[in-house]
Design a protein around this motif. Structure first.
Motif, short mmCIF file in Angstrom:
data_model
loop_
_atom_site.label_atom_id
_atom_site.label_comp_id
_atom_site.label_asym_id
_atom_site.label_seq_id
_atom_site.Cartn_x
_atom_site.Cartn_y
_atom_site.Cartn_z
N LYS A 59 12.20 5.45 -9.39
CA LYS A 59 11.11 6.05 -10.14
C LYS A 59 10.22 6.85 -9.19
O LYS A 59 10.19 6.60 -7.98
CB LYS A 59 10.29 4.99 -10.87
CG LYS A 59 11.12 4.12 -11.82
CD LYS A 59 11.78 4.93 -12.91
CE LYS A 59 12.55 4.03 -13.87
NZ LYS A 59 13.24 4.81 -14.93
N VAL A 60 9.47 7.79 -9.76
CA VAL A 60 8.57 8.63 -8.98
C VAL A 60 7.16 8.50 -9.53
O VAL A 60 6.95 8.58 -10.75
CB VAL A 60 9.01 10.11 -9.01
CG1 VAL A 60 8.02 10.98 -8.24
CG2 VAL A 60 10.42 10.26 -8.42
N VAL A 61 6.20 8.30 -8.64
CA VAL A 61 4.79 8.23 -9.02
C VAL A 61 4.04 9.33 -8.28
O VAL A 61 4.05 9.40 -7.05
CB VAL A 61 4.17 6.86 -8.68
CG1 VAL A 61 2.69 6.83 -9.07
CG2 VAL A 61 4.93 5.73 -9.38
N GLY A 62 3.42 10.22 -9.06
CA GLY A 62 2.63 11.30 -8.47
C GLY A 62 1.16 10.91 -8.37
O GLY A 62 0.62 10.24 -9.25
N ALA A 115 9.00 2.52 -5.95
CA ALA A 115 9.00 3.90 -6.43
C ALA A 115 8.77 4.87 -5.28
O ALA A 115 8.34 4.49 -4.18
CB ALA A 115 7.93 4.08 -7.50
N ILE A 116 9.05 6.14 -5.55
CA ILE A 116 8.76 7.22 -4.60
C ILE A 116 7.33 7.69 -4.86
O ILE A 116 6.97 8.01 -6.00
CB ILE A 116 9.74 8.39 -4.79
CG1 ILE A 116 11.16 7.94 -4.40
CG2 ILE A 116 9.33 9.59 -3.97
CD1 ILE A 116 12.23 8.95 -4.79
N SER A 168 7.84 13.17 -11.86
CA SER A 168 7.01 11.97 -11.90
C SER A 168 7.19 11.20 -13.20
O SER A 168 7.04 11.76 -14.29
CB SER A 168 5.53 12.33 -11.72
OG SER A 168 5.29 12.85 -10.42
N ASP A 169 7.50 9.92 -13.09
CA ASP A 169 7.59 9.03 -14.25
C ASP A 169 6.20 8.53 -14.65
O ASP A 169 5.99 8.13 -15.79
CB ASP A 169 8.49 7.84 -13.93
CG ASP A 169 9.91 8.28 -13.61
OD1 ASP A 169 10.64 8.61 -14.54
OD2 ASP A 169 10.26 8.31 -12.41
N LEU A 170 5.28 8.55 -13.71
CA LEU A 170 3.90 8.17 -13.96
C LEU A 170 3.02 8.98 -13.02
O LEU A 170 3.34 9.14 -11.84
CB LEU A 170 3.69 6.67 -13.72
CG LEU A 170 2.26 6.14 -13.94
CD1 LEU A 170 1.88 6.22 -15.42
CD2 LEU A 170 2.13 4.70 -13.44
N VAL A 171 1.93 9.50 -13.56
CA VAL A 171 0.95 10.23 -12.76
C VAL A 171 -0.30 9.36 -12.63
O VAL A 171 -0.80 8.84 -13.63
CB VAL A 171 0.60 11.58 -13.41
CG1 VAL A 171 -0.60 12.22 -12.71
CG2 VAL A 171 1.79 12.51 -13.38
N VAL A 172 -0.78 9.20 -11.41
CA VAL A 172 -1.99 8.42 -11.15
C VAL A 172 -3.10 9.39 -10.75
O VAL A 172 -2.93 10.20 -9.84
CB VAL A 172 -1.78 7.38 -10.04
CG1 VAL A 172 -3.08 6.60 -9.79
CG2 VAL A 172 -0.65 6.42 -10.42
N ALA A 173 -4.21 9.32 -11.46
CA ALA A 173 -5.35 10.18 -11.18
C ALA A 173 -6.61 9.33 -11.18
O ALA A 173 -6.58 8.16 -11.56
CB ALA A 173 -5.45 11.28 -12.24
#
Length: 380
Positions: free
Chosen positions: A29-32, A48-49, A94-99
């Motif tokens: 998985k990728v997390v931005g 995750a990446i 991105s599977d999930l974006v964190v802001a």
């Protein structure tokens, strides 16, 4: 002067999108992440990446201005424009974006972005009070930990977090070692090269690969220092660039200053040297330690923000600075307002020349910027 390791970094960077695609095909998985306040350790602990997402190029801005005010900060417009154009492979992957809720402009942009991508918004406190803000921020991290654990089906133990902290500490230390080579009278790398290195290593899907690149760059830099090799002229004005984040595509001020004969010995923003400040105690309770160290970061969105001045004092001493450039993006009210206090501190407390430059990502103001920088460098 392009070292073998810098050339290798550039080639490896071009392969990152393909490597991310291959990793996703295998189930990764990728997390931005949009801001330095967002903890990459949680994504790493979940297997995750972890990649950064902030937009730093002008080409995405016009599309964003179809929905966002033209007077908004270019970093916000560029970030949103990439989403509208679907032109950022890292965001698309991105599977999930964190802001997080830094400035008001970002908060409202994230509302729109959340309609396009799955997004987790961290409610960032606007102060660093130990009794109120820190427990609240730790709870925000716990909520994100739970969200990732449920989404990715991965239980995240304290041991997982501790391993992630150790890995990220290694990356920060490798980056700091490299940046600190600029403390030498003739740095082995230009300020623009260091911005490029920090920017590009933040997109590596494998942290071990990023660390190896940074360590190789450091070894090459040490060799250059020992042999007296440097792209920097003797007597070049040594500058600190402080203020807003600047990366590849929004690097014009750093390039102009160095084209005029100065050297940016340190860029103290959250895309460059400030990343090295989030160094953690590997023996402390991991979640609390993460929350405390991230909240310690000095940024103009904090009120008050004493850490910025203490940091500038230390950097001026460590890097033997001859002057400070305070970079502000147009529409960035927190950094623009804080520039008054920064000016007073730099000039009166540090006794250094100060120049505030307010600009955007476009090249429309290159000529006046060059004139102001040239006058600043030549008069000091």
């Amino acid at each position: 002067m392009i070292t073998e390791s810098l050339g290798a970094l550039r080639k490896a960077f071009e392969m990152n999108p393909l490597k991310i695609d291959q990793a996703k095909e295998s189930g990764r998985k990728v997390v931005g992440h949009y801001c330095l306040y967002s903890p990459m350790e949680l994504a790493v602990a979940a297997g995750a990446i972890a990649v950064t997402l902030c937009g730093t190029r002008q080409d995405a801005v016009p599309k964003a201005e179809e929905m966002l005010p033209r007077t908004l900060c270019p970093l916000i417009k560029s970030s949103f424009g990439f989403a509208l154009l679907d032109s950022c492979h890292y965001l698309a992957s991105s599977d999930l974006v964190v802001a997080d809720t830094t400035c008001d402009g970002k908060k409202k942009m994230y509302e729109l972005l959340g309609e396009m991508k799955e997004l987790h918004l961290l409610q960032l406190p606007q102060n660093q009070d130990p009794e109120t803000a820190r427990p609240y921020w730790a709870d925000q991290f716990q909520r994100l930990r739970q969200r990732m654990s449920e989404k990715f089906g991965v239980p995240m133990s304290d041991e997982d977090l501790s391993r992630a902290i150790k890995l990220m500490n290694r990356e920060r230390q490798a980056l700091k070692n490299l940046f600190d080579l600029s403390k030498n009278p003739r740095p082995p790398y230009t300020g623009l090269e260091l911005v490029e290195i920090s920017f590009k290593t933040s997109f590596f899907p494998d942290k071990e690969d990023a660390i190896k690149c940074l360590e190789a760059l450091y070894e090459d830099g040490l060799k250059m220092v020992a042999e007296g090799q440097s792209p920097v002229s003797d007597g070049a004005m040594r500058l600190i660039v402080t203020g807003v984040p600047s990366g590849m595509g929004s690097h014009k001020v750093i390039k102009l200053a160095e084209d005029l004969g100065a050297v940016v010995v340190v860029s103290d923003n959250c895309i460059s040297y400030k990343k090295t400040a989030v160094f953690m105690d590997e023996k402390a309770p991991p979640l609390k330690e993460m929350a405390d160290r991230y909240l310690d970061l000095p940024c103009a969105i904090m009120s008050p923000n004493p850490g910025r001045y203490a940091r500038l004092r230390q950097l001026a001493e460590d890097f033997k600075a001859d002057g400070v450039i305070d970079l502000v993006w147009q529409g960035c009210q927190p950094f623009a307002t804080e520039s008054y206090s920064v000016r007073n501190f730099v000039q009166n407390e540090l006794g250094l020349p100060y120049l505030m430059l307010e600009t955007d990502y476009s090249e429309s103001d290159l000529a006046p910027l060059k004139l102001r920088l040239e006058a600043f460098i030549n008069s000091n």
